[in-house]
Scaffold this active site. Structure first.
Site, PDB file in Angstrom:
ATOM      1  N   LYS A  42       0.836  -1.211   0.000  1.00  0.00           N
ATOM      2  CA  LYS A  42       0.000   0.000   0.000  1.00  0.00           C
ATOM      3  C   LYS A  42       0.863   1.250   0.000  1.00  0.00           C
ATOM      4  CE  LYS A  42      -1.499   1.590   4.137  1.00  0.00           C
ATOM      5  NZ  LYS A  42      -1.204   2.998   4.408  1.00  0.00           N
ATOM      6  N   ASN A  43       1.893   1.266   0.859  1.00  0.00           N
ATOM      7  CA  ASN A  43       2.677   2.498   1.010  1.00  0.00           C
ATOM      8  C   ASN A  43       3.611   2.772  -0.161  1.00  0.00           C
ATOM      9  OD1 ASN A  43       1.385   3.010   3.361  1.00  0.00           O
ATOM     10  ND2 ASN A  43       3.141   2.646   4.712  1.00  0.00           N
ATOM     11  N   CYS A  49      -3.425  12.629  13.930  1.00  0.00           N
ATOM     12  CA  CYS A  49      -4.157  11.363  13.905  1.00  0.00           C
ATOM     13  C   CYS A  49      -3.909  10.662  15.226  1.00  0.00           C
ATOM     14  CB  CYS A  49      -3.802  10.522  12.700  1.00  0.00           C
ATOM     15  SG  CYS A  49      -2.273   9.642  12.841  1.00  0.00           S
ATOM     16  N   ARG A  63       1.751  14.481  13.664  1.00  0.00           N
ATOM     17  CA  ARG A  63       2.101  14.255  12.264  1.00  0.00           C
ATOM     18  C   ARG A  63       1.981  15.516  11.396  1.00  0.00           C
ATOM     19  NH1 ARG A  63      -0.111   8.453  10.447  1.00  0.00           N
ATOM     20  NH2 ARG A  63       1.652   8.617   9.047  1.00  0.00           N
ATOM     21  N   ASP A  94       5.712   0.555  11.965  1.00  0.00           N
ATOM     22  CA  ASP A  94       4.471  -0.088  11.518  1.00  0.00           C
ATOM     23  C   ASP A  94       4.376  -1.560  11.934  1.00  0.00           C
ATOM     24  OD1 ASP A  94       3.583   2.240  10.438  1.00  0.00           O
ATOM     25  OD2 ASP A  94       3.841   1.668   8.345  1.00  0.00           O
ATOM     26  N   ARG A  96      -8.262  -0.342   5.648  1.00  0.00           N
ATOM     27  CA  ARG A  96      -7.513   0.711   4.950  1.00  0.00           C
ATOM     28  C   ARG A  96      -6.225   0.143   4.367  1.00  0.00           C
ATOM     29  NH1 ARG A  96      -5.583   4.982   8.578  1.00  0.00           N
ATOM     30  NH2 ARG A  96      -4.336   5.154   6.718  1.00  0.00           N
TER      31      ARG A  96
END
Ligand code: UD1
Length: 424
Positions: A22-23, A118, A123, A312, A404
């Site tokens: 995804k990233n 968030c 951030r 992560d 997500r």
């Protein structure tokens, strides 16, 4: 809102195919704004963040088509008629900020909603803004929006005060079409950055990595070109999904074969899991086999930028640490508030003490199924892992966070023996 009902205590065994990252896919979708020609990406994961980015690009009149191949996307930004990223889309996904650099470079104007804080930290995006200003952009922020103008961006020597992944990506894309040479110092060196640079190079960009041997600050040199062209590119495998599955195999004392992954990107995670007692070996090209242990050993972890242990993966590692025989100290150095999963695990019976950016996890704990709340993407994954070893049923609320970034995680886990039911 969807929930997961997990019946714990089952050993996982079988094979799991890892999806595209995804990233890496997110900045690569945004890179379509840099050219009027078609960009064809494959191995794009079908996750909500990708749909959000596709919607954002469609809002900017980028033609987004999904060819029959289930993992492919074709994007064509013939002309960029709307250069606005509205609050409604940015608020659901901070990575929307990735359109700022390409929009400015291609059309000289961008209006992008400021992402708010968030769950895991404030951030800010100040480093993105400062660096683009160094390249000649005039940027104001008002009414919750970043408004940026630049007749033509010029090359600049940028030294990032902090290593920022999306900041490096934004600047890489902006510098690709700027006048002259840019030097990005103290740049991020995550595999997703290297993959984006590979795509940009296929599109005609001139990018050179210096000191990418893992020692010293990383430096990226970009010689701006006047235009970029279309390209085809396969997105790298998702190293965080792979890491999560390695923990799933380890924590359940099971045996999983991971396919379509990139073991090179997982060195720090694999080393830590081996230290914890897991048996992990390469298996064919793009494959890994993990065998879990009866009793994990405690091991300390400090998150770091790549090639260090990824932030992560911190939450998922914490789930494993609750099962280890002794105390593990987890230090979170990247985000200031990334232990929200700890209180939910504590409700399941874990023994975790938080002191600022350090968490001391004392195991082994007999986790018990409970109703828990997912607070962010990786925290949700860690609660699924905890649920897999807990006695009885765990009900995880707000699994939209997990959707997500994980492609059908419950289906992949059920296929190797887990019992997880999605409740709508
Ligand atoms: C990316 C990843 C995210 C991962 C994170 C760290 C994407 C879409 N997301 O997020 O999954 O957890 O890297 O590996 O790729 N910072 C500033 N000012 C800035 C930018 C960042 O102070 O302008 C700070 C952040 O608050 C944070 C640190 O720098 O403390 C690193 O953040 P950054 O690397 O930018 O994270 P993201 O790119 O948002």
């Amino acid at each position: 809102m969807d929930k997961f009902l997990i019946e714990g205590g089952r050993r996982l065994e079988g094979s799991v195919e890892i999806s595209g990252a995804k990233n890496a896919a997110l900045p690569e979708l945004a890179a379509s704004l840099l050219t009027s020609e078609a960009l064809r990406l494959s191995n794009v994961p079908r996750v909500h963040d990708i749909s959000t980015m596709a919607r954002l690009l469609a809002h900017m009149k980028v033609a987004v088509t999904l060819p029959p191949a289930p993992d492919a996307v074709v994007l064509r930004a013939g002309t960029v008629t709307s250069a606005e990223a509205p609050y409604e889309l940015v608020k659901t996904m901070r990575a929307s900020i990735l359109v700022l650099g390409p929009l400015l470079a291609r059309s000289g104007y961008a209006r992008v909603s400021l992402p708010g804080g968030c769950a895991i930290g404030a951030r800010p995006v100040d480093l993105h803004i400062k660096a683009l200003e160094q390249m000649g952009a005039e940027i104001t922020t008002a009414h919750g929006y970043i408004e940026a103008h630049a007749k033509k961006l010029h090359g600049a020597h940028i030294v990032f005060e902090k290593i920022t992944v999306t900041g490096t990506e934004n600047l890489l894309m902006a510098a690709a079409l700027a006048d002259g040479e840019s030097v990005l110092e103290n740049a991020a060196r995550e595999p997703e950055i290297v993959d984006l640079a590979e795509l940009l190079t296929k599109m005609g960009a001139r990018i050179h990595f210096e000191k990418d041997d893992g020692t010293g600050p990383s430096v990226i040199r970009v010689h701006g070109v006047t235009s970029l062209h279309g390209a085809e590119h396969r997105v790298i495998p998702d190293r965080i999904e792979a890491g999560t599955m390695l923990v799933a195999g380890a924590i359940t004392g099971g045996e999983l074969a991971l396919t379509h992954c990139e073991p090179r990107h997982l060195d720090a995670v694999i080393a830590k899991l081996i230290e914890s007692g897991a048996d992990i070996r390469p298996e064919g090209p793009g494959g890994l086999r993990v065998r879990g242990m009866q009793q994990p050993r405690p091991a300390d972890v400090a998150t770091e930028e790549y090639p260090g242990f990824p932030t992560d993966m911190q939450a998922q590692y914490m789930a494993l640490a609750t099962q280890a025989s002794g105390a593990s100290v987890l230090t979170e150095t990247i985000f200031e508030n990334r232990f929200l999963h700890a209180s939910e695990m504590t409700r399941m019976g874990a023994n975790i003490a938080i002191d600022g950016r350090r968490a001391v996890v004392r195991g082994p704990s007999r986790l018990m199924g409970a109703k828990v709340l997912a607070s962010d993407l990786r925290a949700s994954a860690s609660l699924v892992l905890a649920g897999l070893v807990a006695e009885g049923e765990t009900l995880i609320d707000r699994v939209y966070h997990i959707d997500r970034g994980y492609e059908g995680i419950e289906k992949k886990l059920c296929a190797v023996g887990a019992r997880i039911r999605r409740m709508r």
